[in-house]
Design a protein around this motif. Structure first.
Motif, PDB file in Angstrom:
ATOM      1  N   LEU A   1      -0.934  16.993   5.951  1.00 54.46           N
ATOM      2  CA  LEU A   1      -1.213  15.611   5.641  1.00 54.46           C
ATOM      3  C   LEU A   1      -0.799  15.319   4.468  1.00 54.46           C
ATOM      4  CD1 LEU A   1      -5.101  16.130   6.191  1.00 54.46           C
ATOM      5  CD2 LEU A   1      -3.791  14.993   7.543  1.00 54.46           C
ATOM      6  N   LEU A   2      -0.318  15.899   3.418  1.00 56.93           N
ATOM      7  CA  LEU A   2       0.443  15.301   2.318  1.00 56.93           C
ATOM      8  C   LEU A   2       1.886  14.775   2.834  1.00 56.93           C
ATOM      9  CD1 LEU A   2       0.907  14.879  -0.843  1.00 56.93           C
ATOM     10  CD2 LEU A   2       1.654  17.441  -0.605  1.00 56.93           C
ATOM     11  N   VAL A   3       2.515  15.568   3.708  1.00 55.30           N
ATOM     12  CA  VAL A   3       3.996  15.449   4.206  1.00 55.30           C
ATOM     13  C   VAL A   3       3.831  14.153   5.108  1.00 55.30           C
ATOM     14  CG1 VAL A   3       5.549  16.284   5.837  1.00 55.30           C
ATOM     15  CG2 VAL A   3       4.646  17.651   3.978  1.00 55.30           C
ATOM     16  N   LYS A   4       2.646  13.793   5.661  1.00 55.23           N
ATOM     17  CA  LYS A   4       2.567  12.928   6.522  1.00 55.23           C
ATOM     18  C   LYS A   4       2.331  11.498   5.656  1.00 55.23           C
ATOM     19  CE  LYS A   4      -0.367  10.913  10.179  1.00 55.23           C
ATOM     20  NZ  LYS A   4      -1.653  11.210  10.921  1.00 55.23           N
ATOM     21  N   ASP A   5       1.870  11.895   4.815  1.00 60.00           N
ATOM     22  CA  ASP A   5       1.340  10.592   3.902  1.00 60.00           C
ATOM     23  C   ASP A   5       2.626  10.005   3.218  1.00 60.00           C
ATOM     24  OD1 ASP A   5      -1.310  10.301   4.382  1.00 60.00           O
ATOM     25  OD2 ASP A   5      -1.934  11.323   2.454  1.00 60.00           O
ATOM     26  N   VAL A   6       3.592  11.037   2.544  1.00 60.58           N
ATOM     27  CA  VAL A   6       4.706  10.957   1.836  1.00 60.58           C
ATOM     28  C   VAL A   6       5.714  10.077   2.938  1.00 60.58           C
ATOM     29  CG1 VAL A   6       6.831  11.862   1.091  1.00 60.58           C
ATOM     30  CG2 VAL A   6       4.673  12.605   0.170  1.00 60.58           C
ATOM     31  N   LYS A   7       5.912  10.378   4.059  1.00 64.67           N
ATOM     32  CA  LYS A   7       6.469  10.003   5.139  1.00 64.67           C
ATOM     33  C   LYS A   7       6.078   8.577   5.559  1.00 64.67           C
ATOM     34  CE  LYS A   7       8.132  13.853   7.675  1.00 64.67           C
ATOM     35  NZ  LYS A   7       8.214  14.903   8.704  1.00 64.67           N
ATOM     36  N   HIS A   8       4.911   8.414   5.374  1.00 64.62           N
ATOM     37  CA  HIS A   8       4.319   6.777   5.386  1.00 64.62           C
ATOM     38  C   HIS A   8       4.838   5.806   4.326  1.00 64.62           C
ATOM     39  CE1 HIS A   8       1.956   6.721   9.372  1.00 64.62           C
ATOM     40  NE2 HIS A   8       1.611   7.914   9.114  1.00 64.62           N
ATOM     41  N   ILE A   9       4.521   6.601   3.092  1.00 67.24           N
ATOM     42  CA  ILE A   9       5.114   6.037   1.968  1.00 67.24           C
ATOM     43  C   ILE A   9       6.489   5.565   2.067  1.00 67.24           C
ATOM     44  CG2 ILE A   9       5.179   5.992  -0.663  1.00 67.24           C
ATOM     45  CD1 ILE A   9       2.388   7.501  -0.337  1.00 67.24           C
ATOM     46  N   GLU A  10       7.412   6.635   2.272  1.00 68.50           N
ATOM     47  CA  GLU A  10       8.778   6.395   2.171  1.00 68.50           C
ATOM     48  C   GLU A  10       9.333   5.271   3.408  1.00 68.50           C
ATOM     49  OE1 GLU A  10      10.217  10.635   2.679  1.00 68.50           O
ATOM     50  OE2 GLU A  10      10.281  10.672   0.420  1.00 68.50           O
ATOM     51  N   ASN A  11       8.736   5.394   4.479  1.00 67.93           N
ATOM     52  CA  ASN A  11       8.942   4.476   5.404  1.00 67.93           C
ATOM     53  C   ASN A  11       8.466   2.955   5.400  1.00 67.93           C
ATOM     54  OD1 ASN A  11      10.607   6.265   6.937  1.00 67.93           O
ATOM     55  ND2 ASN A  11       8.769   7.014   7.899  1.00 67.93           N
ATOM     56  N   GLY A  12       7.819   2.804   4.224  1.00 68.93           N
ATOM     57  CA  GLY A  12       7.241   1.307   3.930  1.00 68.93           C
ATOM     58  C   GLY A  12       5.883   1.182   4.702  1.00 68.93           C
ATOM     59  N   HIS A  13       5.245   1.887   5.056  1.00 71.60           N
ATOM     60  CA  HIS A  13       3.893   1.733   5.825  1.00 71.60           C
ATOM     61  C   HIS A  13       2.769   1.721   4.991  1.00 71.60           C
ATOM     62  CE1 HIS A  13       6.478   3.570   9.169  1.00 71.60           C
ATOM     63  NE2 HIS A  13       6.627   2.438   9.314  1.00 71.60           N
ATOM     64  N   VAL A  14       3.072   1.648   3.672  1.00 70.16           N
ATOM     65  CA  VAL A  14       1.873   1.745   2.780  1.00 70.16           C
ATOM     66  C   VAL A  14       2.257   0.519   1.731  1.00 70.16           C
ATOM     67  CG1 VAL A  14       0.434   2.854   1.081  1.00 70.16           C
ATOM     68  CG2 VAL A  14       1.186   4.247   2.839  1.00 70.16           C
ATOM     69  N   PRO A  15       1.481  -0.424   1.683  1.00 62.91           N
ATOM     70  CA  PRO A  15       1.610  -1.589   0.968  1.00 62.91           C
ATOM     71  C   PRO A  15       1.271  -1.391  -0.382  1.00 62.91           C
ATOM     72  CG  PRO A  15      -0.322  -2.014   2.075  1.00 62.91           C
ATOM     73  CD  PRO A  15       0.110  -0.497   2.610  1.00 62.91           C
ATOM     74  N   TYR A  16       2.079  -1.918  -1.211  1.00 68.06           N
ATOM     75  CA  TYR A  16       1.949  -1.658  -2.727  1.00 68.06           C
ATOM     76  C   TYR A  16       0.730  -2.071  -3.228  1.00 68.06           C
ATOM     77  CZ  TYR A  16       7.001  -0.488  -3.264  1.00 68.06           C
ATOM     78  OH  TYR A  16       8.351   0.041  -3.066  1.00 68.06           O
ATOM     79  N   PRO A  17      -0.017  -1.508  -4.152  1.00 66.01           N
ATOM     80  CA  PRO A  17      -1.044  -2.008  -4.591  1.00 66.01           C
ATOM     81  C   PRO A  17      -1.002  -3.342  -5.303  1.00 66.01           C
ATOM     82  CG  PRO A  17      -0.513  -0.252  -5.868  1.00 66.01           C
ATOM     83  CD  PRO A  17       0.387  -0.378  -4.770  1.00 66.01           C
ATOM     84  N   ASN A  18      -1.929  -4.549  -5.281  1.00 67.47           N
ATOM     85  CA  ASN A  18      -1.660  -5.866  -5.751  1.00 67.47           C
ATOM     86  C   ASN A  18      -2.625  -5.704  -7.277  1.00 67.47           C
ATOM     87  OD1 ASN A  18      -1.323  -8.104  -6.481  1.00 67.47           O
ATOM     88  ND2 ASN A  18      -2.714  -9.248  -5.028  1.00 67.47           N
ATOM     89  N   TYR A  19      -2.053  -5.188  -8.149  1.00 64.06           N
ATOM     90  CA  TYR A  19      -2.894  -4.955  -9.647  1.00 64.06           C
ATOM     91  C   TYR A  19      -2.858  -6.115 -10.347  1.00 64.06           C
ATOM     92  CZ  TYR A  19      -2.188  -0.103  -8.879  1.00 64.06           C
ATOM     93  OH  TYR A  19      -2.293   1.405  -8.266  1.00 64.06           O
ATOM     94  N   LYS A  20      -4.003  -6.488 -10.667  1.00 69.71           N
ATOM     95  CA  LYS A  20      -4.221  -7.917 -11.658  1.00 69.71           C
ATOM     96  C   LYS A  20      -3.956  -7.627 -12.940  1.00 69.71           C
ATOM     97  CE  LYS A  20      -6.994 -10.116  -8.431  1.00 69.71           C
ATOM     98  NZ  LYS A  20      -6.744 -11.388  -7.783  1.00 69.71           N
ATOM     99  N   ASN A  21      -3.050  -8.361 -13.333  1.00 69.14           N
ATOM    100  CA  ASN A  21      -2.730  -8.089 -14.937  1.00 69.14           C
ATOM    101  C   ASN A  21      -4.101  -8.477 -15.714  1.00 69.14           C
ATOM    102  OD1 ASN A  21      -1.912  -8.223 -17.468  1.00 69.14           O
ATOM    103  ND2 ASN A  21      -0.156  -9.427 -17.250  1.00 69.14           N
ATOM    104  N   SER A  22      -4.318  -7.432 -16.394  1.00 69.91           N
ATOM    105  CA  SER A  22      -5.664  -7.489 -17.339  1.00 69.91           C
ATOM    106  C   SER A  22      -5.505  -8.145 -18.670  1.00 69.91           C
ATOM    107  CB  SER A  22      -6.422  -6.290 -17.319  1.00 69.91           C
ATOM    108  OG  SER A  22      -5.461  -5.306 -18.159  1.00 69.91           O
ATOM    109  N   GLY A  23      -4.329  -8.668 -18.750  1.00 69.94           N
ATOM    110  CA  GLY A  23      -4.227  -9.493 -20.194  1.00 69.94           C
ATOM    111  C   GLY A  23      -3.665  -8.614 -20.979  1.00 69.94           C
ATOM    112  N   GLY A  24      -3.203  -7.363 -21.067  1.00 73.54           N
ATOM    113  CA  GLY A  24      -2.507  -6.311 -21.718  1.00 73.54           C
ATOM    114  C   GLY A  24      -1.205  -6.879 -22.159  1.00 73.54           C
ATOM    115  N   ARG A  25      -0.202  -7.000 -21.334  1.00 72.49           N
ATOM    116  CA  ARG A  25       1.129  -7.287 -21.812  1.00 72.49           C
ATOM    117  C   ARG A  25       1.784  -8.404 -21.197  1.00 72.49           C
ATOM    118  NH1 ARG A  25       4.272  -2.117 -23.419  1.00 72.49           N
ATOM    119  NH2 ARG A  25       2.955  -1.044 -24.426  1.00 72.49           N
TER     120      ARG A  25
END
Length: 82
Positions: free
Chosen positions: A58-82
Motif C-alpha cells: 500500500l505504501l508503494v502504491k501511495d508513493v506511485k500515485h504521488i509521484e505520478n501527480g494523482h494526489v493534489p497538493y494540500p491547500n494550506y491557508k496562511n495562518s498569519g505566521g510569515r
C-alpha cells in the motif's frame, strides 16, 4: 484466509509506534533479505508477516500515485505566521 493465530495477533489498524517500527525495520531488512517480511513483522509488535507485506504494498502504491501527480497538493491557508 487468515488462521485464528494470525488474526488474534494481527490488526488492520496501525499505531504511530508500529509505523515507526515498520519504517526502521524496512531500513534494516532490504528487498534482498531472506524472510524479509517475517523479520519486519518481528520488529513490529502485533503484526504478521502478511500484514507488514500488505502495508508495504500500500505504501508503494501511495508513493506511485504521488509521484505520478494523482494526489493534489494540500491547500494550506496562511495562518498569519510569515
Amino acid at each position: 484466509m487468515a488462521s485464528s493465530s494470525m488474526s488474534s495477533r494481527g490488526s488492520s489498524s496501525w499505531t504511530t509506534k508500529q509505523n515507526k517500527a515498520f519504517e526502521r525495520a524496512l531500513a534494516v531488512y532490504d528487498k534482498d533479505t531472506p524472510d524479509r517480511w517475517y523479520n519486519v513483522a518481528k520488529a513490529v509488535e502485533g503484526k504478521t508477516a502478511e500484514e507488514v507485506e500488505r502495508h508495504y504494498e500500500l505504501l508503494v502504491k501511495d508513493v506511485k500515485h504521488i509521484e505520478n501527480g494523482h494526489v493534489p497538493y494540500p491547500n494550506y491557508k496562511n495562518s498569519g505566521g510569515r
